[in-house]
Enzyme design. Structure first.
Site, PDB file in Angstrom:
ATOM      1  N   MET A  30       0.894  -1.314  -0.035  1.00  0.00           N
ATOM      2  CA  MET A  30      -0.218   0.124   0.084  1.00  0.00           C
ATOM      3  C   MET A  30       0.760   1.239  -0.268  1.00  0.00           C
ATOM      4  O   MET A  30       0.522   2.353   0.467  1.00  0.00           O
ATOM      5  CB  MET A  30      -0.872   0.279   1.389  1.00  0.00           C
ATOM      6  CG  MET A  30      -1.798  -1.333   1.280  1.00  0.00           C
ATOM      7  SD  MET A  30      -3.571  -0.870   2.155  1.00  0.00           S
ATOM      8  CE  MET A  30      -2.779  -0.661   3.753  1.00  0.00           C
ATOM      9  N   GLY A  31       2.236   1.069  -0.442  1.00  0.00           N
ATOM     10  CA  GLY A  31       3.100   2.028  -0.597  1.00  0.00           C
ATOM     11  C   GLY A  31       3.513   3.001   0.776  1.00  0.00           C
ATOM     12  O   GLY A  31       3.670   2.067   1.662  1.00  0.00           O
ATOM     13  N   HIS A  37       9.241  -3.479   3.381  1.00  0.00           N
ATOM     14  CA  HIS A  37       9.225  -3.738   1.898  1.00  0.00           C
ATOM     15  C   HIS A  37      10.417  -3.989   1.114  1.00  0.00           C
ATOM     16  O   HIS A  37      10.413  -4.697   0.465  1.00  0.00           O
ATOM     17  CB  HIS A  37       8.369  -2.273   1.397  1.00  0.00           C
ATOM     18  CG  HIS A  37       7.115  -2.019   1.967  1.00  0.00           C
ATOM     19  ND1 HIS A  37       6.844  -1.100   2.696  1.00  0.00           N
ATOM     20  CD2 HIS A  37       5.926  -2.714   1.785  1.00  0.00           C
ATOM     21  CE1 HIS A  37       5.581  -1.021   2.883  1.00  0.00           C
ATOM     22  NE2 HIS A  37       5.083  -1.967   2.809  1.00  0.00           N
ATOM     23  N   GLN A  60     -10.214  -2.371   2.409  1.00  0.00           N
ATOM     24  CA  GLN A  60      -9.800  -3.167   3.707  1.00  0.00           C
ATOM     25  C   GLN A  60      -9.900  -2.171   5.073  1.00  0.00           C
ATOM     26  O   GLN A  60      -9.084  -2.671   5.938  1.00  0.00           O
ATOM     27  CB  GLN A  60      -8.545  -3.851   3.363  1.00  0.00           C
ATOM     28  CG  GLN A  60      -7.331  -2.803   2.979  1.00  0.00           C
ATOM     29  CD  GLN A  60      -6.204  -3.483   2.779  1.00  0.00           C
ATOM     30  OE1 GLN A  60      -5.890  -4.083   1.781  1.00  0.00           O
ATOM     31  NE2 GLN A  60      -5.091  -3.746   3.766  1.00  0.00           N
ATOM     32  N   LYS A 146       4.830  -9.690   9.838  1.00  0.00           N
ATOM     33  CA  LYS A 146       4.092  -9.021  10.884  1.00  0.00           C
ATOM     34  C   LYS A 146       2.770  -9.208  10.886  1.00  0.00           C
ATOM     35  O   LYS A 146       2.036  -9.377  11.962  1.00  0.00           O
ATOM     36  CB  LYS A 146       4.470  -7.365  10.653  1.00  0.00           C
ATOM     37  CG  LYS A 146       3.659  -6.427  11.724  1.00  0.00           C
ATOM     38  CD  LYS A 146       4.369  -5.160  11.513  1.00  0.00           C
ATOM     39  CE  LYS A 146       3.688  -4.498  10.306  1.00  0.00           C
ATOM     40  NZ  LYS A 146       2.071  -4.283  10.267  1.00  0.00           N
ATOM     41  N   SER A 183       4.424   1.291   7.900  1.00  0.00           N
ATOM     42  CA  SER A 183       4.095   2.535   7.219  1.00  0.00           C
ATOM     43  C   SER A 183       3.256   3.378   8.198  1.00  0.00           C
ATOM     44  O   SER A 183       3.538   4.504   8.212  1.00  0.00           O
ATOM     45  CB  SER A 183       3.150   2.366   6.207  1.00  0.00           C
ATOM     46  OG  SER A 183       3.733   1.429   5.071  1.00  0.00           O
TER      47      SER A 183
HETATM   48  O1  PAF Z   1       0.016  -5.936   3.623  1.00  0.00           O
HETATM   49  C1  PAF Z   1      -0.523  -5.054   2.923  1.00  0.00           C
HETATM   50  O2  PAF Z   1       0.090  -3.957   2.858  1.00  0.00           O
HETATM   51  C2  PAF Z   1      -1.732  -5.025   2.364  1.00  0.00           C
HETATM   52  O3  PAF Z   1      -2.819  -5.723   2.994  1.00  0.00           O
HETATM   53  C3  PAF Z   1      -2.025  -5.633   0.796  1.00  0.00           C
HETATM   54  C4  PAF Z   1      -1.419  -7.135   1.156  1.00  0.00           C
HETATM   55  C5  PAF Z   1      -1.101  -4.760  -0.063  1.00  0.00           C
HETATM   56  C6  PAF Z   1      -3.317  -5.734   0.353  1.00  0.00           C
HETATM   57  O4  PAF Z   1      -3.865  -4.311   0.340  1.00  0.00           O
END
Ligand code: PAF
Length: 276
Positions: A30-31, A37, A60, A146, A183
């Site tokens: 999600m950036g 990441h 979500q 996590k 994040s």
């Molecule tokens: O873990 C995340 O960042 C999010 O839940 C994902 C897997 C990118 C889905 O939006």
């Protein structure tokens, strides 16, 4: 690095990669990328051509959650990915989930742990991840531990739908003080962040207590809960489960997992630790 926003174009790129016998490693995000990441991406590179997606998935987030304020920094994220020599960044528009009428759910797992506090969360996660899998058709998909419950659910979804995707777990990356990279840590000021570090420290203490011979689930969790409350955390849950997340453990064994979610200064933290 190619930035792709169009679904048809992303599909074509993936198909062409496959046609030329390339293996695809997919890292959905999600950036607001951080070292957690980066670890997922580095792992991905070992297995194939990397495609990273950035999409803050509204499906979500609950109505009282931080969708609007969720940290976004596309410019810096692109720079990080370019520096990592990533070939493809998929950045779809909101219509990837808008007007969806068929959501994937797993009522069994969704009704425990995170699911209790974020009722539609996993429905949103599974649905977006399935959509991304359908577009990208990766060989490997990488998820941080996590979000352990998310990892378990995605693995289950891949099994249930017979997808030829290997779901790869990647250990949690932590700040020096132990705080899991997230994040949402961007919400903290420096002083609050120092206190937030107590979250993992308490979990680690519990794991050490087990190592020293304590096996009672109740004894292991009670002191941790007290300690966290004293530090100012508002606990959503703190539970010891088997590694498949099927049962809450009263008598703890090596291989079980302690999972916790708590809010501190309005920021929701989740983390976990395995008993060894
Ligand atoms: O873990 C995340 O960042 C999010 O839940 C994902 C897997 C990118 C889905 O939006």
């Amino acid at each position: 690095m190619k930035i792709i926003t169009n679904i048809a174009e992303m599909k074509k790129i993936s198909k062409d990669l496959k046609k030329s016998s390339r293996r695809i490693s997919f890292i959905p995000t999600m950036g607001k990328l951080h070292n957690g990441h980066v670890k997922l991406i580095e792992k991905g590179k070992e297995y194939g051509d990397v495609i990273v997606s950035i999409f803050v998935n509204p499906a979500q987030f609950g109505p009282d959650e931080d969708f609007n304020n969720y940290p976004r920094d596309f410019e810096n994220d692109s720079k990080i990915l370019k520096d990592l020599n990533i070939g493809y960044l998929f950045h779809p528009a909101a219509d990837i989930v808008k007007n969806t009428e068929t959501f994937l759910i797993d009522p069994e797992y969704s009704n425990r742990l995170e699911g209790v506090f974020r009722p539609a969360h996993f429905q949103g996660v599974l649905t977006i991840v399935m959509k991304l899998f359908c577009i990208i058709n990766p060989d490997f998909a990488f998820f941080g531990l996590k979000d352990y419950q998310q990892y378990i659910l995605i693995k289950k979804m891949v099994e249930d739908y017979f997808l030829d995707i290997e779901v790869m777990p990647v250990p949690t990356v932590r700040e020096k003080c132990g705080l899991a990279m997230s994040s949402r840590n961007a919400y903290f000021n420096e002083d609050d962040k120092k206190i937030a570090c107590n979250f993992y420290k308490s979990l680690k203490k519990t794991a050490d207590l087990f190592k020293a011979g304590e096996t009672s689930g109740e004894k292991l969790t009670v002191s941790t809960i007290k300690e966290l409350i004293k530090s100012g955390f508002k606990i959503d849950y703190l539970k010891i489960m088997d590694k498949g997340l099927n049962i809450e453990k009263q008598s703890v064994e090596a291989g079980d997992i302690l999972l916790a979610a708590a809010r501190f200064k309005g920021v929701r933290l989740i983390d976990n630790i395995f008993f060894e």
